[in-house]
Design a protein around this motif. Structure first.
Motif, PDB file in Angstrom:
ATOM      1  N   ASP A  28       0.818  -1.210   0.000  1.00 28.48           N
ATOM      2  CA  ASP A  28       0.000   0.000   0.000  1.00 28.48           C
ATOM      3  C   ASP A  28       0.855   1.265   0.000  1.00 28.48           C
ATOM      4  N   ASP A  29       0.679   2.060  -1.045  1.00 33.10           N
ATOM      5  CA  ASP A  29       1.377   3.324  -1.251  1.00 33.10           C
ATOM      6  C   ASP A  29       2.883   3.152  -1.387  1.00 33.10           C
ATOM      7  N   THR A  34      -3.121   3.850  -3.193  1.00 32.12           N
ATOM      8  CA  THR A  34      -4.454   3.598  -2.633  1.00 32.12           C
ATOM      9  C   THR A  34      -5.431   4.727  -2.929  1.00 32.12           C
ATOM     10  N   ARG A  37      -8.762   3.688  -4.547  1.00 32.44           N
ATOM     11  CA  ARG A  37      -9.616   2.962  -3.610  1.00 32.44           C
ATOM     12  C   ARG A  37     -10.357   3.940  -2.690  1.00 32.44           C
ATOM     13  N   ASN A  38      -9.623   4.907  -2.147  1.00 34.16           N
ATOM     14  CA  ASN A  38     -10.242   5.882  -1.251  1.00 34.16           C
ATOM     15  C   ASN A  38     -11.264   6.749  -1.973  1.00 34.16           C
ATOM     16  N   VAL A 105      -9.703  -3.505  -2.805  1.00 32.03           N
ATOM     17  CA  VAL A 105      -8.256  -3.499  -3.012  1.00 32.03           C
ATOM     18  C   VAL A 105      -7.923  -3.700  -4.491  1.00 32.03           C
ATOM     19  N   ASP A 108      -6.821  -0.590  -6.694  1.00 29.96           N
ATOM     20  CA  ASP A 108      -5.514   0.064  -6.618  1.00 29.96           C
ATOM     21  C   ASP A 108      -4.753  -0.063  -7.932  1.00 29.96           C
ATOM     22  N   ARG A 134      -1.855  -5.860   5.068  1.00 33.42           N
ATOM     23  CA  ARG A 134      -3.182  -6.369   4.695  1.00 33.42           C
ATOM     24  C   ARG A 134      -3.411  -7.726   5.369  1.00 33.42           C
TER      25      ARG A 134
END
Length: 247
Positions: A28-29, A34, A37-38, A105, A108, A134
């Protein structure tokens, strides 16, 4: 040793390693952004519950990927949502029930250059160790993020099924990050290889890697990170993405 730019030096060190070369990548990132997704979670909440919270809908309609940051609620208030808005508590609950799932997920997208660089490490002979907070889910690869993660890695073009690839996910979603990382480091050390490089977007994790893998090239991928994390090490390489390694 020839003096290559840092990412090229990683590849050179893989090829010259006397033992099994290992490269550790957070997800993640680090490898994945992400932001999408956000943003989709915000948009879906606005669509699902917007009739109750018109102020949320108004702010959400103007948001873009570039507005996303480490804290999604902060992104909303930065864009003009009142910090006391009645929408924030139900939104946070909605976010918590969606962000950590297989379906979301899969949204992404890889960070620039990530797919090509990880493949170059693999083709140079490295064992690729994907290390992420995760969680695997309560039914193996279901009801968590395990299935979505394996599909994302495969569908986006990262090496995964060819061998020399490991994926470390949390078995227990409630396990503290510090305990999880400590267990993961033991797992990496048990491979009895040569850790060539580590990549993470959180400064604290980078310094933990520097402590345990001091002979490796440890990288802070400076994308989005916890602002309470303080970066203090001069030994960590800082990059914004994975582009330029093949020039």
């Amino acid at each position: 040793m020839e003096n290559f730019p840092p990412l090229q030096q990683v590849l050179a060190n893989i090829k010259s390693s006397k033992g099994l070369p290992i490269v550790v990548f957070d997800l993640d990132d680090t490898l994945f952004a992400t932001a999408r997704r956000n943003l989709v979670i915000i948009q879906n909440f606005a669509a699902d519950q917007g009739d109750k919270y018109p102020d949320f809908v108004k702010v959400a309609s103007g948001l873009t990927l570039g507005d996303m940051n480490w804290n999604v609620s902060f992104a909303l208030t930065q864009a003009g949502l009142d910090p006391n808005s009645a929408s924030l508590t139900p939104f946070r609950n909605y976010w918590g029930s969606t962000f950590f799932t297989d379906d979301y997920v899969a949204l992404d997208l890889p960070n620039p250059g990530a797919v090509d660089f990880v493949n170059a490490c693999y083709q140079s002979g490295a064992l690729i160790y994907y290390l992420t907070g995760r969680h695997i889910g309560d039914r193996g690869l279901r009801n968590g993020m395990g299935q979505g993660t394996t599909l994302s890695l495969t569908n986006r073009g990262f090496p995964f099924w060819q061998g020399r690839c490991e994926l470390n996910l949390k078995l227990d979603v409630d396990q503290k990050d510090a305990d999880y990382k400590a267990d993961a480091i033991k797992s990496i050390q048990s491979l009895n290889g040569n850790v060539i490089a580590t990549f993470d977007n959180e400064p604290h994790n980078c310094e933990v890697f520097q402590e345990h893998f001091c002979n490796a090239m440890n990288f802070w991928v400076k994308t989005t990170w916890n602002p309470s994390d303080k970066y203090t090490s001069d030994s960590v390489h800082v990059i914004s993405d994975f582009t330029g390694w093949n020039k």
